[in-house]
Structure formats: C-alpha cells, structure tokens
Design an enzyme around this catalytic site. Structure first.
Site, short mmCIF file in Angstrom:
data_model
loop_
_atom_site.label_atom_id
_atom_site.label_comp_id
_atom_site.label_asym_id
_atom_site.label_seq_id
_atom_site.Cartn_x
_atom_site.Cartn_y
_atom_site.Cartn_z
N SER A 181 31.28 44.08 31.28
CA SER A 181 30.95 44.93 32.02
C SER A 181 31.76 45.06 32.71
O SER A 181 31.54 46.65 33.18
CB SER A 181 29.76 45.66 32.52
OG SER A 181 28.39 45.58 31.68
N LYS A 208 33.89 48.96 32.87
CA LYS A 208 33.55 50.07 33.55
C LYS A 208 33.82 50.06 33.92
O LYS A 208 33.98 51.39 34.91
CB LYS A 208 32.28 49.70 33.98
CG LYS A 208 31.13 49.88 32.61
CD LYS A 208 29.34 49.97 32.98
CE LYS A 208 28.83 49.21 31.52
NZ LYS A 208 28.70 48.19 30.88
N SER A 241 25.46 49.30 35.59
CA SER A 241 25.67 49.03 34.24
C SER A 241 25.35 49.58 33.49
O SER A 241 24.94 49.14 31.79
CB SER A 241 26.10 47.54 34.25
OG SER A 241 27.23 46.81 33.86
N LYS A 284 31.76 45.24 41.15
CA LYS A 284 31.06 45.56 39.67
C LYS A 284 30.67 44.13 38.76
O LYS A 284 31.59 43.01 39.25
CB LYS A 284 32.24 45.74 38.17
CG LYS A 284 31.94 46.36 37.42
CD LYS A 284 30.53 47.34 37.17
CE LYS A 284 29.88 47.62 35.76
NZ LYS A 284 29.33 46.46 36.21
#
Length: 371
Positions: A152, A155, A209, A314
């Site tokens: 992820s 993203k 997420s 993140k």
C-alpha cells in the site's frame, strides 16, 4: 531394494510422528473427544438393539409399550448424534494437522536472503534507508537498491496523481463491484453502492489504506484505469524512479515494485503537497455510509505518539512485501526521510522507526552507516 524400502518406511514413520507431535494438545483433545463419542456410539447401538428386542416382545399397546418405543427412538437419536460427533472430531483433528503442516508464506525479501544482511541497529526490516531531507546525507542504508513489492505504499503515488490533477474533490463517486478486491480478497467497510466524495475517498485511501477507495479513485480518473496507471508510471519516470513500476493503484498486486531510494524520492515530493501531508497524518476520520456513521483510523499508530513529529507517512502490507513504512519526520531538529521495507513482524516496522529515532537523538546522526 528391500533396504531402500525399509529406510523410506522409517522416514515416513518419523514424518508422521513429527506431524502428530506438532499438532499438540489440541489434536489429542480432538482425538479423545472422538474416542468418547465412539464409545457413546457403541453404547447407543447396544441400547438400540436391546430396546428393539423388548419392543418385539411387547404388544406395543399401553403405557409400557409406548415407553419402550420412546426409548428405542432416543437410542436411535443418540446413535446418529454419536456418529456426527465422531465425524466432526475426526475432521477437526485432520484440519489441525493440515494447518500445522502448512509452511508460512515467505516474502520476496526472505526468499532473496535479504534478512541475512546485518546492520548496526539490528533492524527487523530487510531494506532500510534513512537520509537527511535537506542535505540528502545518507545516515543509514541497508539493501537500499533492492527492488521489492511495496504493497500500500503504492497509494502515496495514487494520492499524488489525484491531488495534482486538480479534480473536483466534492464530486460524488460510487463504489462498484469493480472496486472489490479479487487479488487478495481483502475486506472493506465501504460496501458496493456506497457513495462518497472524491476528497473523502482520498482521505480514506491515504489514512486508513482503504483499497476500494483507492481503486475507485483510479477507476473514475478521466480516461479510466489504464490512463491512471499510465500517469502513475509517467510520474515515477519523471521523478527519476527508475526501479519503480505500477500496475494498479492499491498495492494489492505484488507487481507494484520499487526500491528504498525511489521511495525516498517519492516521499520527498509528496511531502511538498499540503493535502497529502494533512491526509496521511490524520489520526482518524468519519464518513457517512448509508444511514451509518463509520469511523476510520490511521494505520500508523506513531501519528498518535507525542514523541514523534511526523510530516507525512504511509504503511503497507501484503505477504509478498512484508510490513512496509515510509515517513518524513523531524528528529533532533533534522528533517529525515525513513524507508523500511519487508519488515518481519506486525509491529516491527514501527519498532525499527523507533530504533532509528533513538539512535539519531543519541548520536545526532553523526555516524554514517552504509550496508
């Protein structure tokens, strides 16, 4: 040949004993339960036969006859129940053995032997990079050019493309069946038919997420998903991220890959976007999903920690990538970019970040560690 057969048979016996030992107390309990139910089954059968003989001698009339018939019926039910319990116990024992025998799935980094590389801080991540954002001085590096799945962390690029496209953030987007994860079959609290604004979906994708949110952002991009993924790869190339490749916007695919150096470049650029800084560090966020108000929380608990001053972050995880984390933070007056990939253990990526922070605070980051 007889000798070889005997040796093979001995190996098979040892393998069987190993599996049975690993099954442990749970399997033994399941087997004991099966034995108890087996005895109950035999007793039920015997009771059924005895009751049947008495019933044959009886005329079946009157209270005595009815009692005999009732006992025979109960015995038959006990018989069926015993068989069902015995089958269930056997199935449970077999399932337990299968689970114990199944090997854990390794990440790409584990298969490549990257965890065998040592570093001064004994990090659990097989890949790490810490650098000064202003001077670009590398404070610590470990397998930093290895190209691995990034989960992820993908993203972050998804958010950068959406933010820089200047699309209306109040435009409503509906989650469709196309947004349901068919790659890893992950769950989501955004049901098909849920309608949210683009800005809300971006918030959920970057903060918690949310995979369906990220997919919907790419699907509804002008030109559709192929155009969106093309924009992701074009931006990576423009930024000099030569080791990076994207095939979709969520990170569920292990074909989304990058290196620590490329991700540090992405973090540096993303940190210059005020919207991305705000959304990635948001502790929690509530949205209206139908008639319900649903709260989503940040996947990185460090944003709640007062000891940290995080400007952007993140997280990411799929089995092929291990636990991943990127962040920008101020430590001892220095703006640092940290990248941790393929960390082994649920909280180990956060512990690695803590190790680096304590090391920088203790040494001022004066020691240059390259591995």
């Amino acid at each position: 040949m007889p000798h070889a057969y005997a040796a093979t048979k001995k190996k098979a016996v040892r393998a069987k004993a190993h599996v049975e030992a690993k099954a442990g107390k749970k399997q033994a309990a399941a087997v004991q339960k099966g034995e108890r139910n087996g005895r109950a089954h035999k007793e039920a059968v015997a009771s059924k036969g005895a009751s049947k003989k008495v019933a044959d001698k009886s005329t079946g009339k009157g209270a005595k006859g009815k009692t005999v018939v009732a006992k025979a019926g109960k015995a038959e039910k006990a018989d069926k129940g015993g068989r069902r319990h015995a089958r269930a116990a056997a199935a449970a024992a077999a399932a337990l053995v299968a689970v114990e025998a199944a090997p854990a799935r390794q990440s790409f980094g584990q298969m490549a032997g990257l965890h065998d590389v040592m570093d001064p801080l004994a990090l659990k991540s097989s890949v790490a990079l810490v650098l000064d954002q202003d001077t670009h001085e590398v404070l610590l590096s470990k397998n930093d050019h290895a190209v691995l799945p990034i989960a992820s962390l993908t993203k972050l690029m998804t958010g950068l493309i959406i933010s820089q496209a200047n699309l209306p953030m109040d435009e409503e987007i509906t989650i469709t069946q196309d947004d349901v994860d068919t790659e890893k079959h992950s769950s989501s609290r955004l049901r098909v038919g849920t309608t949210l604004m683009r800005g809300e979906l971006l918030h959920l994708a970057l903060m918690s997420s949310e995979n369906r949110a990220a997919h919907a952002l790419g699907r509804t991009f002008p030109g559709g998903m192929p155009t969106f993924v093309g924009q992701m790869n074009m931006k990576a190339k423009m930024l000099g991220m030569a080791d990076t490749r994207y095939v979709e916007p969520t990170g569920l695919s292990s074909s989304n890959q990058s290196s620590a150096h490329d991700l540090a470049t992405l973090v540096n650029v993303a940190h210059s976007d005020p919207l991305l800084r705000e959304l990635t560090t948001s502790p929690s966020y509530q949205v209206e999903v139908g008639a319900r108000t649903v709260q989503f929380n940040n996947t990185n608990r460090l944003v709640h920690n007062p000891d940290w001053n995080i400007g952007l972050q993140k997280t990411g995880y799929i089995s092929e990538a291990g636990r991943c984390l990127v962040l920008q933070a101020q430590v001892s007056g220095r703006k640092l970019i940290m990248v941790f990939l393929d960390s082994a253990g649920r909280f180990s990526r956060l512990a690695d970040a803590e190790r680096v922070r304590h090391w920088v605070e203790g040494s001022g980051g004066r020691l240059l560690a390259k591995h």
